[in-house]
Write a protein that holds these residues in place. Sequence first.
Motif, mmCIF file in Angstrom:
data_model
loop_
_atom_site.group_PDB
_atom_site.id
_atom_site.type_symbol
_atom_site.label_atom_id
_atom_site.label_comp_id
_atom_site.label_asym_id
_atom_site.label_seq_id
_atom_site.Cartn_x
_atom_site.Cartn_y
_atom_site.Cartn_z
ATOM 1 N N LYS A 180 0.795 -1.459 -0.078
ATOM 2 C CA LYS A 180 -0.023 0.014 -0.055
ATOM 3 C C LYS A 180 1.043 1.265 -0.109
ATOM 4 N N LYS A 181 2.102 1.265 0.851
ATOM 5 C CA LYS A 181 2.614 2.427 0.781
ATOM 6 C C LYS A 181 3.332 2.952 -0.385
ATOM 7 N N ASP A 182 3.449 1.774 -1.295
ATOM 8 C CA ASP A 182 4.373 2.330 -2.607
ATOM 9 C C ASP A 182 3.169 2.981 -3.428
ATOM 10 N N GLY A 183 1.890 3.029 -3.332
ATOM 11 C CA GLY A 183 0.894 4.129 -3.820
ATOM 12 C C GLY A 183 0.564 3.443 -5.052
ATOM 13 N N MET A 184 0.574 2.247 -5.456
ATOM 14 C CA MET A 184 0.265 1.968 -6.881
ATOM 15 C C MET A 184 -1.389 1.467 -6.720
ATOM 16 N N PRO B 277 -4.754 -2.905 -1.809
ATOM 17 C CA PRO B 277 -3.207 -3.292 -1.316
ATOM 18 C C PRO B 277 -3.082 -3.724 -0.025
ATOM 19 N N VAL B 278 -2.424 -4.946 0.296
ATOM 20 C CA VAL B 278 -2.108 -5.029 1.583
ATOM 21 C C VAL B 278 -1.103 -4.171 2.243
ATOM 22 N N THR B 279 -0.917 -3.901 3.332
ATOM 23 C CA THR B 279 0.007 -2.997 4.225
ATOM 24 C C THR B 279 1.266 -3.479 4.294
ATOM 25 N N GLU C 196 -8.332 1.063 6.446
ATOM 26 C CA GLU C 196 -8.567 2.099 5.853
ATOM 27 C C GLU C 196 -7.766 3.153 5.651
ATOM 28 N N GLY C 197 -7.888 4.228 4.759
ATOM 29 C CA GLY C 197 -7.055 5.286 4.940
ATOM 30 C C GLY C 197 -5.830 5.233 3.961
#
Length: 128
Positions: A29-33, A110-112, A127-128
């Motif tokens: 998720k943090k990769d923003g794709m 996406p998973v985190t 969420e978020g």
Amino acid sequence: MIVKQLDDIIGSESDINTDTWRSYRLLLKKDGMGFSMHHTVIKAGSETYIWYKNHVEAVYCIQGDGEIEVVDNNDVYPITKGTLYALNGHEKHKLRAKSDMHMVCVFNPPVTGREIHQEDGSYPLVEG
Ligand code: 9YT
């Protein structure tokens, strides 16, 4: 642009090892794709019950052999190199590996990072 090597993920916090599978989380998720991408090895001889009620997942087998059983109708599909399955209906399923199955998995949302299956077979929705 993002460039990563599997070698950098092995042994890192993006390397998740369970009794029945090991997942190298390539994109999170943090990769923003908008999706996550994993290289997952389903361990030879294992069976895993899964229900991604909060996600859709596409899975492409690049090595190994096994099968997927759809729990609600007992349909069984063989999995081998070159097989794709996409859980577009949040199907409850059982994954069985005859040999180590190497799968490229894509999740939306996406998973985190550290998700493992909850008791009901799902990953939590973050969420978020
Ligand atoms: C194919 C599948 O769903 N395996 C379970 C692990 C999952 N793919 C993951 O988190 O990488």
